[in-house]
Design an enzyme around this catalytic site. Structure first.
Site, short mmCIF file in Angstrom:
data_model
loop_
_atom_site.label_atom_id
_atom_site.label_comp_id
_atom_site.label_asym_id
_atom_site.label_seq_id
_atom_site.Cartn_x
_atom_site.Cartn_y
_atom_site.Cartn_z
CB SER A 295 -37.70 -12.04 101.54
OG SER A 295 -36.81 -11.54 100.57
CG HIS B 61 -40.53 -9.33 97.89
ND1 HIS B 61 -40.24 -10.65 97.61
CD2 HIS B 61 -39.67 -8.96 98.88
CE1 HIS B 61 -39.25 -11.07 98.40
NE2 HIS B 61 -38.89 -10.07 99.17
CG ASP C 28 -41.54 -11.54 94.68
OD1 ASP C 28 -40.71 -10.63 94.56
OD2 ASP C 28 -41.68 -12.23 95.71
#
Length: 271
Positions: free
Chosen positions: A98, A251, A223
């Protein structure tokens, strides 16, 4: 073992160093708003196979110091360089999830891949977490502004809301509570300032083209934070890269398909 590394006067970063005698080193950069503990299910397994795993808590998060300033990608990538220099690391596989993936990308460009032999981007927030006129694949600017506003006015609720989109699979309340507690460990100002960085940071498009080392891109097709087209864009912009879709993940692919995640990571490092 855990220890602190000084990266500037008054700022020390916490590092969890698991199996320091391992033959191959992996440095993990966590995503917003967590800590190195997000990689718990890698730290449980990879050291058994001979890997040295170093989990770094970025400034403002986890057990690291919480200065009021220093939350742009340049400073955060410089922090990574301090850690690599202090520990004398080389031939490292750098793993970024991320926002940690965005920091990893900036590190590779800004520090010319120093000490890094392979790169792994998982659900990375690059080249842009938000939509732009020339990149229509990210979150809306308004959604990020809502996160910032929620951080300043009701951070627990903002974190609860984030937990609802973090996972694709049904993981149960205990796992969501665990993620919530990791988010609460962060400084509120660090949480907001990182989110604010997403709005104006556009240089990652150029940074991706500067990467030369072999790169593995792992991305969940479901995601809801960093949409799957971000992974596809990374694959197009990094010349020596491979994209592996995770068909049953959002995610949190390192948890939702942890067996596949760990296997793909091992295969990549060993080739």
């Amino acid at each position: 073992m855990g220890y602190y590394i000084n990266v500037e006067p008054g700022v020390n970063l916490y590092c969890e160093d698991i199996n320091p005698k391992g033959e191959k080193t992996i440095v993990f950069l966590h995503g917003w708003p967590g800590s190195h503990n997000l990689f718990e299910y890698q730290f449980n397994q990879l050291p058994k196979l001979g890997y040295r795993c170093i989990g770094l808590d970025q400034r403002g998060f986890g057990l690291s110091d919480r200065p009021f300033e220093g939350y742009d990608y340049n400073r955060l990538s410089d922090d990574v360089r301090f850690v690599i220099d202090t520990l004398g690391l080389n031939n490292v596989t750098l793993v970024g999830h991320s926002t940690g993936g965005a920091i990893a990308v900036r590190y590779m460009a800004r520090h010319r891949e120093y000490g890094i032999s392979k790169l792994v981007l998982c659900a990375a927030a690059a080249p842009s977490l938000i939509r732009r006129p020339y990149f229509p694949y990210g979150q809306t600017r308004e959604a990020v502004i809502d996160i910032i506003r929620g951080t300043y006015h009701n951070r627990p609720q903002m974190l609860r809301d984030f937990g609802t989109i973090f996972f694709y699979q049904e993981v149960g309340e205990p796992m969501k509570d665990w993620l919530f507690r990791l988010g609460l460990m962060a400084a509120s100002w660090a949480t907001a300032k990182i989110a604010n960085t997403w709005l104006d940071e556009e240089s990652l498009f150029f940074d991706l083209t500067a990467i030369n080392v072999p790169t593995l891109i792992l991305h969940g097709v479901h995601d809801a934070v960093c949409y799957f087209p971000l992974g596809q864009a990374q694959n197009e912009l990094i010349r020596n890269s491979t994209l592996v879709p995770f068909l049953n993940s959002g995610h949190a692919l390192f948890y939702e398909e942890q067996g596949k995640f760990n296997l793909e990571l091992r295969k990549f490092i060993e080739t």
